[in-house]
Structure formats: C-alpha cells, structure tokens
Scaffold this active site. Structure first.
Site: not given
Ligand code: ADP
Ligand code: CIR
Length: 343
Positions: A113, A212, A216, A258, A260, A267, A296, A301
């Site tokens: 993404r 966020e 996305r 953010c 990061t 990501r 993760r 996250e």
């Molecule tokens: P972001 O990727 O936007 O940082 P999150 O870590 O919150 O956000 O993940 C968002 C959603 O994407 C969650 O439901 C997570 O389980 C899903 N996700 C992330 N990576 C994968 C993957 N490789 N396959 C399937 N689902 C994924």
């Molecule tokens: C944190 O500080 O933990 C949250 N605000 C999320 C930060 C983004 N996460 C990351 O490690 N990429």
C-alpha cells in the site's frame, strides 16, 4: 498550551526520547496556518505512552514549524538526515522478486500500500469536516471513472451494514474503527462520515478514503507473487495521478500524517507462517533488523500474531525508493523462509 508532559519511566516512544524541555519551550506557542499546535502534534504520544513514535502532522507546514522535534524522530526512524533528498522509483523492471514461495508453503498473502494526501489540503489531524467530505466526494468520483480491472465501486462506511463491515475487516480489506492512537491524533473526528473503501470485484485493488491518510492505495492477493502485486499497484497509482494531485516535497517525498510514512509512504508486507523461527524471537528479530523489516500481528498494527503467522513489512520508507522498500521486504522474506526451512 498545557505544560511539559510527563511520561512513564518505561516509555520508549521516539516522542519521549526527543521532546526535551528546551524544544518544548521553543515550540509550545507555535501554530501552523491551519491552527495546528505542538500539543496537537504530540497528543497521541502523550495519551498513549506505549506509542512507538507518538507524533502526527496536521499539514505540510507542521514538518518545518515543528522540525526541531520532528527531524530527529524522522532521522531515527528512517535513517534520513535533514539535508538528504528523497527519490522515487516505481518501475517494476527494477525489482528482482521472483516468487520466493512458489508452492505456497509459507506466504499466505501479499499486500503493498501507499499513503497519499491531497495537495494544499490539511492532513487528517487538522482537516475540517467540510474539507474531508469534499475529499471523499472528489476521490470517489475520480475512482469511479477507472476502467478495465481497475474499475470497481465505492462503499461509504456510513451506509455499510455491521455484517459487511465485520467481514471486510476480518478478511483484511478494511480498516478498523476506534484506533486509540488515531483517536488522540484527531484522526477519528466525525467518524464514520467521510470515510469509505473503493475496490474492484476481485478485491485486488482497493483504496481507503480518509483513514489515517486521505488515500491508502492498496494492491493485494493471496500467495507470494510480490512482483505482480507491485506491478498492479504502480499501474493503479499512475492512473489515479492523472486526475488527482498529491502532497509532495522534494525533501520529504509524499507527505503523510504520520512521519513513519513519509517518502514513499509504502508498506509492502506478507502474511507469513513461521512457526519454528518465531519460537526464537531474538533470532527472528535479528534477521528482520538486518533487512530493515518490521514485525506486526495479522490484524494490522498493534495486533498480535495468530498460529505462528506474522505480518512482515519494510520499515524504511523515506530516503529509499519504492523499489528498494519492496526489495528490502523481498530479500528479508527470502532469508526468513530459508531459515524456517532449515529448522
Ligand atoms: P497499514 O498497512 O495501512 O499500515 P495495518 O497494519 O493496520 O495498516 O493493516 C491494515 C490491514 O491490512 C489489516 O487488516 C492487516 O491484517 C492487513 N494486511 C496487511 N498486510 C497484509 C498481507 N500481506 N496480507 C493480507 N492482509 C494484510
Ligand atoms: C505509534 O506511535 O505507535 C503509532 N502512532 C503508530 C506509528 C506508526 N507505526 C509504525 O511503526 N510505522
């Protein structure tokens, strides 16, 4: 402005590390043109001392006005200095990523993404309801004109039944409500209005609106064909860019709420089964550190792993190209699989 915040002794956030009383005094009375203050920027990390980072930006100006606090955080997270510049490379021909798991033994799914925000608009933490609603209308309308395999439908969160929502979240397609880090950052204001998800029929191309970040853009599918997922994402981004202008700076790349996510805002992750290696978390973490990877849980996250399945993704996003982000993930995942096989 409240006084200098106190953090618990075991606090490990980058905010706690880099917010000195001197920096606080220097910045405490400043506000951006959108009225975003130092306290707005740090509220999430103050309310949530278990944050990893703890800060958010309200607009592009936040990154210069609050630079004495944000620059060291950006430098520590991305290894990117004040005078470095960011370069983009979204050419799939530059990626070396033959499927590292052709028999589907370890990788369940791959997802890449990017975050994007609209040029000259405040970011989510400082946006007004009217601005957010306008973005939802503009972006959903731009997405509805995509054709071929990119064509799909927009589903606003407000009109969505609880069952449909729960299934989309469970299947990893949709964001969850109520994240306490985003809540404190002001990113959940007026929830659920203005938020929603666009996706094609196969759910391999999706766009989250006004979570966020304002967009996305997501490419995902089952299995480990990382190149195919990246290629689809790059095509989708270039199509969307034909009708939408994104916030970008030569120094910080794509501007995100953010820090990061600055730079590529990318990501690239796999959900991967590592039941043996994950019994030795030190070894697992050492390999991930070597390839700049983050671990993760499988519901995103701040979630936990289930059944030895982890979400492994690139940690660096700024000062490295998009191709490098995916290559970091690919190289690390290849090694993780090889170590798991040998155990
Ligand atoms: P972001 O990727 O936007 O940082 P999150 O870590 O919150 O956000 O993940 C968002 C959603 O994407 C969650 O439901 C997570 O389980 C899903 N996700 C992330 N990576 C994968 C993957 N490789 N396959 C399937 N689902 C994924
Ligand atoms: C944190 O500080 O933990 C949250 N605000 C999320 C930060 C983004 N996460 C990351 O490690 N990429």
């Amino acid at each position: 402005m409240p006084s200098f915040p106190t953090f618990p002794q075991n606090c490990k956030s980058l905010l706690c590390k880099h917010l000195t009383p001197k920096i606080f005094e220097l910045l405490k009375d400043k506000a951006t043109a959108n009225g975003f203050t130092l306290y707005d920027a740090i509220r999430s990390g103050v309310d949530n001392p278990d944050s990893g980072i703890g800060v958010y930006a309200g607009d592009l100006e936040s990154y210069s006005l609050f630079a004495p606090l944000l620059d060291p955080i950006i430098e520590e997270y991305h290894g990117f200095g004040k005078i470095d510049s960011h370069k983009s490379d979204l050419d799939p021909n530059h990626l070396n990523a033959p499927n590292p798991d052709p028999n589907d033994e370890f990788i369940l799914s791959t997802r890449i993404r990017v975050g994007r925000n609209i040029k000259d608009m405040p970011l989510g933490p400082a946006i007004t309801k009217a601005q957010r609603d306008k973005i939802e209308a503009d972006i959903s309308s731009a997405l509805s004109s995509l054709d071929g395999w990119l064509s799909g439908s927009y589903y606003s969160l407000q009109g969505m039944s609880e069952d449909v929502k729960a299934k989309l979240i469970e299947d990893h397609f949709l964001f969850k409500a109520g994240d306490r880090f985003l809540e404190s950052a002001g990113l959940n204001r007026d929830w659920p209005t203005g938020r929603g998800i666009f996706h094609n029929d196969e759910k391999t191309f999706l766009v989250w609106i006004n979570e966020e970040d304002q967009l996305r853009i997501i490419s995902m599918q089952m299995g480990g064909d990382i190149l195919e997922v990246f290629t689809r994402l790059t095509v989708a981004i270039s199509q969307i860019e034909k009708s939408v202008s994104f916030a970008y700076s030569d120094h910080l790349g794509y501007i995100t709420s953010c820090p990061t996510n600055l730079g590529t805002a990318m990501r690239a992750s796999v959900h991967i089964k590592l039941p043996k290696l994950s019994k030795n978390m030190d070894k697992f973490q050492t390999i991930c550190d070597k390839y700049h990877l983050q671990i993760r849980g499988i519901h995103g996250e701040h979630s936990e792993s289930e059944g030895g399945v982890y979400d492994i993704s690139n940690k660096r996003r700024l000062g490295v190209t998009e191709v490098r982000c995916v290559q970091d993930m690919y190289d690390g995942v290849t090694e993780l699989i090889s170590v798991e096989k040998g155990l």
